[in-house]
Design a protein around this motif. Structure first.
Motif, PDB file in Angstrom:
ATOM      1  N   GLU A 134      48.087  26.559   1.348  1.00 51.09           N
ATOM      2  CA  GLU A 134      47.896  27.875   1.958  1.00 51.09           C
ATOM      3  C   GLU A 134      46.820  28.718   1.301  1.00 51.09           C
ATOM      4  O   GLU A 134      46.621  29.875   1.695  1.00 51.09           O
ATOM      5  CB  GLU A 134      49.230  28.631   1.960  1.00 51.09           C
ATOM      6  N   GLY A 135      46.108  28.180   0.320  1.00 50.42           N
ATOM      7  CA  GLY A 135      45.056  28.930  -0.343  1.00 50.42           C
ATOM      8  C   GLY A 135      45.551  29.596  -1.616  1.00 50.42           C
ATOM      9  O   GLY A 135      46.741  29.897  -1.755  1.00 50.42           O
ATOM     10  N   TRP A 136      44.633  29.845  -2.533  1.00 47.28           N
ATOM     11  CA  TRP A 136      45.002  30.395  -3.836  1.00 47.28           C
ATOM     12  C   TRP A 136      45.602  31.786  -3.731  1.00 47.28           C
ATOM     13  O   TRP A 136      46.427  32.178  -4.563  1.00 47.28           O
ATOM     14  CB  TRP A 136      43.788  30.414  -4.762  1.00 47.28           C
ATOM     15  N   ARG A 137      45.215  32.565  -2.723  1.00 43.21           N
ATOM     16  CA  ARG A 137      45.768  33.901  -2.581  1.00 43.21           C
ATOM     17  C   ARG A 137      47.288  33.883  -2.510  1.00 43.21           C
ATOM     18  O   ARG A 137      47.971  34.819  -2.941  1.00 43.21           O
ATOM     19  CB  ARG A 137      45.200  34.570  -1.320  1.00 43.21           C
ATOM     20  N   ALA A 138      47.853  32.800  -1.973  1.00 42.78           N
ATOM     21  CA  ALA A 138      49.295  32.713  -1.748  1.00 42.78           C
ATOM     22  C   ALA A 138      50.069  32.202  -2.957  1.00 42.78           C
ATOM     23  O   ALA A 138      51.294  32.116  -2.913  1.00 42.78           O
ATOM     24  CB  ALA A 138      49.570  31.791  -0.549  1.00 42.78           C
ATOM     25  N   ALA A 139      49.386  31.855  -4.046  1.00 41.54           N
ATOM     26  CA  ALA A 139      50.071  31.301  -5.217  1.00 41.54           C
ATOM     27  C   ALA A 139      51.082  32.302  -5.772  1.00 41.54           C
ATOM     28  O   ALA A 139      50.804  33.506  -5.828  1.00 41.54           O
ATOM     29  CB  ALA A 139      49.055  30.941  -6.296  1.00 41.54           C
ATOM     30  N   PRO A 140      52.276  31.840  -6.189  1.00 44.77           N
ATOM     31  CA  PRO A 140      53.269  32.761  -6.759  1.00 44.77           C
ATOM     32  C   PRO A 140      52.690  33.493  -7.966  1.00 44.77           C
ATOM     33  O   PRO A 140      52.244  32.858  -8.924  1.00 44.77           O
ATOM     34  CB  PRO A 140      54.416  31.826  -7.171  1.00 44.77           C
ATOM     35  N   PRO A 141      52.682  34.809  -7.943  1.00 48.82           N
ATOM     36  CA  PRO A 141      51.991  35.571  -8.996  1.00 48.82           C
ATOM     37  C   PRO A 141      52.896  35.918 -10.177  1.00 48.82           C
ATOM     38  O   PRO A 141      54.124  35.797 -10.117  1.00 48.82           O
ATOM     39  CB  PRO A 141      51.589  36.851  -8.254  1.00 48.82           C
ATOM     40  N   GLY A 142      52.266  36.350 -11.248  1.00 48.37           N
ATOM     41  CA  GLY A 142      52.953  37.063 -12.311  1.00 48.37           C
ATOM     42  C   GLY A 142      53.826  36.267 -13.249  1.00 48.37           C
ATOM     43  O   GLY A 142      54.649  36.873 -13.945  1.00 48.37           O
ATOM     44  N   THR A 143      53.674  34.939 -13.313  1.00 51.18           N
ATOM     45  CA  THR A 143      54.533  34.186 -14.225  1.00 51.18           C
ATOM     46  C   THR A 143      53.772  33.328 -15.217  1.00 51.18           C
ATOM     47  O   THR A 143      54.249  33.105 -16.329  1.00 51.18           O
ATOM     48  CB  THR A 143      55.510  33.272 -13.460  1.00 51.18           C
ATOM     49  N   ARG A 144      52.583  32.824 -14.856  1.00 53.50           N
ATOM     50  CA  ARG A 144      51.882  31.879 -15.721  1.00 53.50           C
ATOM     51  C   ARG A 144      50.509  32.415 -16.123  1.00 53.50           C
ATOM     52  O   ARG A 144      49.728  32.852 -15.287  1.00 53.50           O
ATOM     53  CB  ARG A 144      51.753  30.519 -15.038  1.00 53.50           C
ATOM     54  N   THR A 145      50.273  32.354 -17.421  1.00 52.74           N
ATOM     55  CA  THR A 145      49.002  32.808 -17.974  1.00 52.74           C
ATOM     56  C   THR A 145      47.841  32.042 -17.365  1.00 52.74           C
ATOM     57  O   THR A 145      46.777  32.618 -17.069  1.00 52.74           O
ATOM     58  CB  THR A 145      49.005  32.631 -19.505  1.00 52.74           C
ATOM     59  N   SER A 146      48.033  30.748 -17.152  1.00 52.03           N
ATOM     60  CA  SER A 146      46.942  29.908 -16.651  1.00 52.03           C
ATOM     61  C   SER A 146      46.458  30.342 -15.274  1.00 52.03           C
ATOM     62  O   SER A 146      45.280  30.157 -14.940  1.00 52.03           O
ATOM     63  CB  SER A 146      47.377  28.439 -16.602  1.00 52.03           C
ATOM     64  N   LEU A 147      47.329  30.937 -14.474  1.00 52.29           N
ATOM     65  CA  LEU A 147      46.919  31.387 -13.144  1.00 52.29           C
ATOM     66  C   LEU A 147      45.837  32.457 -13.260  1.00 52.29           C
ATOM     67  O   LEU A 147      44.887  32.481 -12.474  1.00 52.29           O
ATOM     68  CB  LEU A 147      48.119  31.921 -12.361  1.00 52.29           C
ATOM     69  N   TYR A 148      45.980  33.342 -14.245  1.00 55.56           N
ATOM     70  CA  TYR A 148      45.040  34.448 -14.395  1.00 55.56           C
ATOM     71  C   TYR A 148      43.809  34.055 -15.201  1.00 55.56           C
ATOM     72  O   TYR A 148      42.928  34.877 -15.440  1.00 55.56           O
ATOM     73  CB  TYR A 148      45.765  35.652 -15.010  1.00 55.56           C
ATOM     74  N   GLU A 149      43.742  32.786 -15.587  1.00 55.38           N
ATOM     75  CA  GLU A 149      42.544  32.212 -16.186  1.00 55.38           C
ATOM     76  C   GLU A 149      41.824  31.289 -15.204  1.00 55.38           C
ATOM     77  O   GLU A 149      40.801  30.700 -15.539  1.00 55.38           O
ATOM     78  CB  GLU A 149      42.928  31.432 -17.447  1.00 55.38           C
ATOM     79  N   ASN A 150      42.369  31.179 -14.002  1.00 58.19           N
ATOM     80  CA  ASN A 150      41.830  30.299 -12.969  1.00 58.19           C
ATOM     81  C   ASN A 150      40.867  31.085 -12.086  1.00 58.19           C
ATOM     82  O   ASN A 150      41.281  31.983 -11.340  1.00 58.19           O
ATOM     83  CB  ASN A 150      42.987  29.728 -12.140  1.00 58.19           C
ATOM     84  N   GLN A 151      39.586  30.756 -12.154  1.00 61.30           N
ATOM     85  CA  GLN A 151      38.588  31.516 -11.408  1.00 61.30           C
ATOM     86  C   GLN A 151      38.781  31.395  -9.905  1.00 61.30           C
ATOM     87  O   GLN A 151      38.485  32.333  -9.150  1.00 61.30           O
ATOM     88  CB  GLN A 151      37.179  31.065 -11.797  1.00 61.30           C
ATOM     89  N   ASP A 152      39.283  30.255  -9.434  1.00 60.24           N
ATOM     90  CA  ASP A 152      39.542  30.097  -8.003  1.00 60.24           C
ATOM     91  C   ASP A 152      40.555  31.134  -7.524  1.00 60.24           C
ATOM     92  O   ASP A 152      40.410  31.718  -6.441  1.00 60.24           O
ATOM     93  CB  ASP A 152      40.061  28.684  -7.704  1.00 60.24           C
ATOM     94  N   TYR A 153      41.587  31.361  -8.335  1.00 57.12           N
ATOM     95  CA  TYR A 153      42.600  32.359  -7.977  1.00 57.12           C
ATOM     96  C   TYR A 153      42.011  33.765  -8.044  1.00 57.12           C
ATOM     97  O   TYR A 153      42.203  34.574  -7.122  1.00 57.12           O
ATOM     98  CB  TYR A 153      43.799  32.254  -8.907  1.00 57.12           C
ATOM     99  N   LEU A 154      41.282  34.063  -9.099  1.00 64.97           N
ATOM    100  CA  LEU A 154      40.702  35.398  -9.249  1.00 64.97           C
ATOM    101  C   LEU A 154      39.744  35.712  -8.108  1.00 64.97           C
ATOM    102  O   LEU A 154      39.685  36.851  -7.629  1.00 64.97           O
ATOM    103  CB  LEU A 154      39.979  35.504 -10.590  1.00 64.97           C
TER     104      LEU A 154
END
Length: 438
Positions: free
Chosen positions: A336-356
């Motif tokens: 469903e795209g990176w925008r839909a990733a469950p937020p606010g739990t994993r540090t690595s998500l906020y280091e992922n440029q695709d998600y940002l």
């Protein structure tokens, strides 16, 4: 068809039937919000990895979920093998030995990657008792097109006076556009999640250091009066029945100028397949009273926990690990795209440029979560931990009862003064009965 081939086919069919008949069924109780519904749509992936585990879902409205799982875990009733609970319940239930410690999660789960602001609230004596599925704070979501047309600017860190001015400017009742949408549905995790956060931002507190309730304070009077003014003057009709899901629908339909609620909603209001205003959404920090500093007064996570009464601990743990893993986040992104990733739990998500790149709300969500101090939720000292909740077992009952009074005030059944007086009396009575007040 040769006899040998028939035999092989028969053996394969028998094996498949045997696997199916030997599969263990676990029952998962969860809340009826978008992220949890999305997970249910991805169960084919879980089944492919765990053919020996079947999952049966019990999906409930938020208030009902809390009632059902609390009753079941307290009695060790065994109705559920996995339950969705909040960071309010986890430390309280862990102390009661009602939850299975998550001490031996599967290899590669990477507990160290969990965001400290979220994970620390799910540990008891250093042991994790629930795995976070998503974490959230709260923020302002607003229609940039309506703000521009109304000639108002919503700053990154607004105060409540600026919010009221913007709500007034954007309200157009003739076209069913309401300047602001806020929770009104009664419940400690519904309207009181918002109102408690607003109270924190206004300098109010639930209890003083001797556990006396503070609803007779000027700060609480200002909080409830301003909340009712916002909703009555600029909110949608029937607001006393609106919770998270109802306001989400209103915003997606283009009927709200602003919506102040959980940061997790950002991915849904910016989803072009679900939201008619996806291209016109701006974000700002949760408001504060003018002259009062603070970036967040709301910290919540929906977590998967295993009740001590389950007879299927191994299968339950396999499901919890799968649903809260980095691999699950990757799966959501692929589907469903990176925008839909469950937020606010994993540090690595906020280091992922695709998600940002895909989530314009990512940085504000992260800052909001990290800006909350559950030891000091408001300006004055308090004897409890919490944010939009108070970390004592009695809060479920008290918070819901107070929420009913405030919802009645919004519906016009009682005045703000009467609602606050009733809140003061019922809370003082319950705290005295529980032994907090001598």
């Amino acid at each position: 068809m040769t006899t040998t081939f028939r035999a092989l086919m028969g053996a394969c069919a028998f094996g498949a039937l045997a696997t199916a008949s030997m599969a263990e069924t676990i029952t998962v109780a969860t809340v009826n919000n978008g992220d949890m519904i999305r997970m249910q749509g991805l169960m084919d992936e879980f089944k492919a990895e765990h053919p020996d585990i079947d999952v049966e879902w019990v999906t409930l409205e938020e208030n009902v979920l809390r009632q059902r799982v609390t009753q079941d875990v307290a009695t060790k009733g065994g109705q559920f093998d996995v339950m969705t609970i909040g960071n309010y319940e986890v430390p309280i239930w862990a102390k009661q030995s009602w939850l299975v410690p998550l001490t031996d999660m599967p290899e590669g789960y990477d507990e160290e990657d969990l965001m400290p602001a979220i994970a620390d609230g799910l540990r008891q004596d250093g042991t994790l008792y629930a795995a976070p599925f998503y974490g959230e704070s709260a923020m302002v979501m607003y229609r940039t097109d309506l703000a521009e047309a109304a000639g108002v600017t919503i700053p990154d860190a607004p105060n409540w006076g600026q919010i009221e001015e913007a709500a007034a400017a954007m309200t157009d009742r003739d076209n069913e556009i309401y300047g602001i949408c806020l929770r009104g549905k009664a419940g400690w995790g519904e309207n009181m999640a918002f109102i408690s956060s607003m109270a924190n931002s206004m300098g109010a507190r639930w209890f003083d250091m001797d556990w006396h309730p503070q609803f007779d304070s000027e700060a609480w009077s200002e909080t409830l009066t301003d909340y009712l003014d916002l909703m009555n003057n600029y909110g949608p009709p029937g607001g006393s029945g609106n919770g998270f899901n109802e306001n989400l629908a209103l915003f997606q339909q283009g009927k709200c100028g602003m919506w102040i609620d959980a940061t997790v909603a950002a991915s849904f209001v910016t989803d072009p397949e679900e939201s008619t205003v996806a291209d016109s959404v701006g974000f700002a920090q949760f408001p504060n009273k003018e002259g009062m500093e603070g970036t967040g007064h709301w910290l919540w996570s929906w977590n998967l926990a295993i009740p001590a009464g389950t007879q299927k601990e191994e299968s339950a743990k396999a499901f919890v690990a799968w649903a809260t893993s980095k691999e699950y986040t990757q799966l959501v992104a692929e589907r469903e795209g990176w925008r839909a990733a469950p937020p606010g739990t994993r540090t690595s998500l906020y280091e992922n440029q695709d998600y940002l790149d895909a989530a314009p709300f990512a940085e504000m969500t992260l800052n909001a979560i990290n800006g909350v101090d559950i030891l000091n939720p408001t300006v004055d000292e308090v004897p409890y931990i919490g944010s939009q909740w108070v970390g004592i077992p009695e809060f479920q009952g008290i918070g819901t009862a107070v929420g009913q009074q405030f919802s009645a005030a919004l519906a016009g059944q009682v005045s703000a003064e009467q609602a606050l007086q009733s809140a003061q009396q019922l809370t003082e009575r319950e705290m005295t009965r529980a032994g907090y007040i001598q």
